[in-house]
Design an enzyme around this catalytic site. Sequence first.
Site, PDB file in Angstrom:
ATOM      1  N   SER A   1     -12.161-115.955  29.642  1.00  0.00           N
ATOM      2  CA  SER A   1     -11.045-116.488  28.860  1.00  0.00           C
ATOM      3  C   SER A   1     -10.279-115.344  28.216  1.00  0.00           C
ATOM      4  CB  SER A   1     -11.559-117.423  27.761  1.00  0.00           C
ATOM      5  OG  SER A   1     -12.182-116.669  26.718  1.00  0.00           O
ATOM      6  N   ASP A   2      -9.002-115.581  27.946  1.00  0.00           N
ATOM      7  CA  ASP A   2      -8.327-114.683  27.023  1.00  0.00           C
ATOM      8  C   ASP A   2      -8.989-114.859  25.663  1.00  0.00           C
ATOM      9  OD1 ASP A   2      -6.569-112.881  25.885  1.00  0.00           O
ATOM     10  OD2 ASP A   2      -4.804-113.741  26.857  1.00  0.00           O
ATOM     11  N   TRP A   3      -8.774-113.926  24.772  1.00  0.00           N
ATOM     12  CA  TRP A   3      -9.520-113.913  23.512  1.00  0.00           C
ATOM     13  C   TRP A   3      -9.169-115.149  22.669  1.00  0.00           C
ATOM     14  CZ3 TRP A   3     -11.174-110.872  26.695  1.00  0.00           C
ATOM     15  CH2 TRP A   3     -12.099-109.874  26.438  1.00  0.00           C
TER      16      TRP A   3
END
Length: 820
Positions: A221-223
């Site tokens: 995932s993106d952060w």
Amino acid sequence: MIDSILDQMTLEEQVSLLSGADFWTTVPVERLGVPKIKVTDGPNGARGAGSLVAGVKATCFPVGIALGATWNPELVSQMGKALARQAKSKGAAVLLAPTVNIHRSGLNGRNFECYSEDPMLTAELAVAYIGGVQGEGIAATIKHFAGNESEIERQTMSSDIDERSLREIYLPPFEQAVRRAGVMAVMSSYNRLNGTYTSEHHWLLTKVLREEWGFQGIVMSDWFGSHSTEETINAGLDLEMPGPARDRGEKLVAAVHEGKVEAATVRAAARRMLLLLERVGAFESKPDLTERAVDLPEDRALIRRLGAEGAVLLRNDGILPLAKTSLDRIAVIGPNAASARLMGGGSAQIAAHYTVSPLEGIRAALANANSISHAAGCRHNRLIDVFKGKITVEYFKGRGCKGNPLHVETVDKGEFFWFELPSGELDPADFSARMTMQFVPEESGDHVFGMTNAGLARLFVDSALTVDGHEGWTRGENYFGTANDEQRGTVALEAGRAYAVTVEYEPSTASGEGINLIAVRFGVEKPLGEADIEAAVETARNADLALLFVGRDGEWDTEGLDLPDMRLPGRQEELIERVAAANANTVVVLQTGGPVEMPWLGKVRAVLQIWYPGQELGNAVADVLFGDVEPGGRLPQTFPKALTDNSAITGDPAVYPGKDGHVRYAEGVFVGYRHHDTHAVEPLFPFGFGLGYTRFSWAEPRLSTGEMGSEGITVSVDLTNIGDRAGSELVQLYVRSPETKVERPDKELRAFAKLSLQPGETGTAVLKILPRDLAYFDVETGAFRAEPGNYQLVVAANAADIRFVIDLSSPLTHVLPPSH
């Protein structure tokens, strides 16, 4: 080995691999010898685990659009190798790059971080970049998958894109990265795609990425970009970042026990994580997470070369290149002249080893440096200039800066972005910090103090509250939307007197959705006004040549917000007009992360676009201006005459910037030059445009065959440098299709070659196309389809400079499924 480890793992241990341990590392399983590894941003430099704005120094390379402008995959591959070495110097095994989203508009805040408006050019550069990185044993992470072409409400916005446009425009760079480069990791985007978060999008992550393309790596995932437990793991998201676990951990274990997630699904994701560790050599030797600053001469040379290779000469009436010996008086003017604007903003930021401003580069290039005069003229900063100087920082347990400080340190810049606090005894949710410094103004008069904070803060000048970032705090646009809009206060100051400046900070007590950060930035400046523009004009009037450095910086071109328009911010357009009126020999050097409108274009003698080219900025621009090297860049994005000429800017907010949580890609496949060419919208500068310092002759193209077969066709074009300088020329090959049941662009880029030739030298551009290069995506059959008929091969120097049109017959129908 991997299966043996998996067989010995408990469910809880397998689940532990599927979330980060902290912001930058994965979770180890020590009893089974499974180590942790570190990941690091980013596309133009390996930052390590430090702050976005501080930490261990790193080598700063050119940004994505500057690489796009090189049209040079070989050179980009060399940069990938250098970035891998930099990642190793930060103890990292995974580089969170490249960024390959498409330049849908000129307003995307991360336009600078991406390569191009064209998927083919983007894919070629991405494959080269990934090959360079992974060839050195570091995993690359292609991002953001998919539909992240704007920063507006990016954590919740749904990019509504029809499948044909996805398949033809937005997915090909990811597809080629998987098929050709074997990319080891993919990062899902924040946004939703057609209503579903990409981190939960089974069609995207499993059907397309894994089943059709054969992806064997991990999806992270993106952060803070994952929002659920069973939805993400069942869709194909392997790694939730950052850690510690939010929606995995005990929640995922429970989901397995409740039958919402199959144990085999967890095992498969854990297996992919272990495979990643194996591929980066983590099992062979325990990863050393130590961070070091490594500044190599070969990296400096490569950055300098890349800067010139990506510099695009947009206008030149013959004034460039400048002769070093014939210039007695040079005026170096503008807000980007004495400041080194190396990079864009957001997660791509790093603490560079050093900076070279254009003014410094020009002075170093000229022996008679005393003939150089400088004036800023105006400012263009979105935020008040950050405070620079000695700052004492005291950290306290709890709020209110009470008692004795737990830790004291000294820094030299008024910006703090804490991933980790300096002591393990400090709780990120319950601490406070006091920053104290002195400010001695050089001039008397009103000074503006500014502060933006993710958390709560107050700024005092001689104990008087000057900027209140505490009472009434609300989220704004800074720090990825986690901080307030900058608050400002004006104080009359006396030159030479020392003023005590104090900032007190503590994290917010409110918990918000999505990203929550702890950060503060504060600064002070004396505003520039009419007298400063007049001084710049007078400086130009008294010079033989005016070099005008204008554009934007990383406060404008940044992750977290889009641009308000396509004009130069502040009074820069006025500055250009007035300087050009005062000095007929005015050269404009632009630094932006994308196109700008140029109402002043006809009033200056030359325009050079140098983007954000990294830590050798000043040296690279001096090399080009004085002719030590040629400007090798060609535009990777169309520059429209006006913002409204862009296909995404229709006046309908549902198309851009979005409405009611949805942004509809109504232009379909007609992005960039596809729109301009098909609908006869004349650009300011076409896709692929760029001037050089020499001339080339083109011979008639040669075809390997006049009929498309399964093996494809090769087009060869001989070029000769007929000038008296070394230089480069770009050859583009477009395909123009016959009428089909769907509307197709006038022409589409399918191959390119860039040749560098000495005076009198001849070289051959070799361009190959395959049946899929004739195809469009047929939604009804779910395949790429090339109808039989007569096509045209368009050989061009840029989208508007067509040199040859060649007829091509394709007698067969070619149907190519996405898994082909």
